[in-house]
Design an enzyme around this catalytic site. Structure first.
Site, PDB file in Angstrom:
ATOM      1  N   ASP A  59       0.616  -1.292  -0.169  1.00 49.30           N
ATOM      2  CA  ASP A  59      -0.364   0.063   0.313  1.00 49.30           C
ATOM      3  C   ASP A  59       1.222   1.266   0.094  1.00 49.30           C
ATOM      4  OD1 ASP A  59       0.594  -0.236   2.890  1.00 49.30           O
ATOM      5  OD2 ASP A  59      -0.630  -0.609   3.565  1.00 49.30           O
ATOM      6  N   ASP A  79       7.271  -6.721  -2.625  1.00 50.99           N
ATOM      7  CA  ASP A  79       5.558  -7.573  -2.373  1.00 50.99           C
ATOM      8  C   ASP A  79       5.080  -8.025  -3.646  1.00 50.99           C
ATOM      9  OD1 ASP A  79       3.392  -6.396  -0.932  1.00 50.99           O
ATOM     10  OD2 ASP A  79       2.513  -7.140  -3.015  1.00 50.99           O
ATOM     11  N   ALA A 114       9.236 -12.489  -0.862  1.00 51.49           N
ATOM     12  CA  ALA A 114      10.394 -11.938  -0.098  1.00 51.49           C
ATOM     13  C   ALA A 114      11.292 -13.107  -0.129  1.00 51.49           C
ATOM     14  CB  ALA A 114       9.666 -11.615   0.928  1.00 51.49           C
ATOM     15  N   ASP A 131       6.709  -5.746   6.947  1.00 58.19           N
ATOM     16  CA  ASP A 131       5.661  -5.607   7.036  1.00 58.19           C
ATOM     17  C   ASP A 131       5.034  -6.477   6.633  1.00 58.19           C
ATOM     18  OD1 ASP A 131       3.174  -4.148   8.346  1.00 58.19           O
ATOM     19  OD2 ASP A 131       3.390  -2.493   6.562  1.00 58.19           O
TER      20      ASP A 131
END
Length: 280
Positions: A59, A79, A114, A131
């Site tokens: 985001d 991401d 990741a 995150d």
């Protein structure tokens, strides 16, 4: 829908929310608390962070906070889901939230798993911000294992720091301390901390490095004009920072196992604890 998840964005008056697979990711009314607490303690602890890695956070809200630090030259965001980063790169309602962080010239977008990306990378970073979603499946649980944290250690400079978002230490206390045990088992020195985010309740983080986190220096940098004066932080102050690391009695350390690729104990613990937690 993307190949990975169902993406839902809602708006009610001034409250914009993101849900992934029906799980709330943020509310625009209080996400600043979550992201300021996630990003600034470790960045302010480093005297000159230039290269920052963000794993997850498609985001762009964590990247927004990283870019407040004027010395940062490059943010690499890894991401998995290109549909999420596309939404938050192009949709005006959402780019207003992240202040165009994903299209900033200092930001590099990489769409990959990741774990796989860390395995194949030889790049070094001053700060790594993890995150990632909570460990609700074994695919996510692998991102909380000793193997993953060892891969991360190979990509972060000796003088650098890492922060991991670590679910709620109140409602998932053993899960939280499982992550702590796992980081320590992978060779990190940890500093657990927490913040209150109304949409989520008491939320947990763990900062880690090869040396103790210099909290006093971090607090001084936060209060000494480290960040752009025209964009003051809304939640975190230098005076508040040390209090985040003071854990109330009901979230202090409890016995927990180390999460390894071959056992994935964290996923089982997480499911058991959140199954008993009150509905948020």
């Amino acid at each position: 829908s993307s190949p990975y998840q169902r993406i839902v964005v809602t708006r009610s008056q001034d409250d914009i929310r993101l849900y992934l697979n029906r799980n709330l990711q943020f509310s625009s009314r209080d996400e600043h608390r979550y992201h300021e607490a996630l990003v600034h303690p470790v960045l302010a602890a480093h005297p000159a962070p230039r290269r920052v890695l963000v794993l997850g956070g498609g985001d762009g809200l964590a990247v927004r906070e990283v870019l407040r630090h004027p010395g940062v030259e490059r943010v690499t965001l890894v991401d998995l889901d290109e549909r999420v980063t596309a939404l938050f790169s192009r949709w005006p309602m959402l780019t207003a939230l992240n202040r165009g962080a994903l299209t900033d010239p200092r930001t590099e977008l990489i769409h990959d798993d990741a774990f796989a990306w860390l395995e194949g990378s030889d790049r070094m970073f001053d700060i790594a911000i993890v995150d990632l979603p909570d460990p609700t499946s074994y695919a996510l649980g692998k991102l909380y294992t000793t193997t993953f944290y060892a891969l991360l250690a190979a990509r972060v400079a000796e003088s650098g720091f890492v922060v991991v978002q670590t679910t709620s230490p109140l409602y998932a206390r053993k899960s939280y301390w499982t992550v702590a045990e796992t980081l320590e088992s992978a060779g990190w020195q940890i500093r657990p901390y927490h913040a209150t985010v109304p949409s989520f309740g008491v939320w947990g983080y763990i900062a880690a490095g090869r040396r103790p986190l210099p909290l006093e220096a971090a607090a001084e940098r936060i209060d000494s004009g480290l960040l752009a004066a025209k964009e003051p932080l809304r939640f975190l102050t230098g005076r508040l920072l040390p209090t985040l690391f003071e854990l109330p009695a009901d979230i202090t350390r409890v016995p927990a196992d180390v999460n390894r690729l071959h056992n994935q104990v964290l996923v089982q613990t997480y499911e058991a604890e959140w199954g008993r937690a009150p509905d948020h």
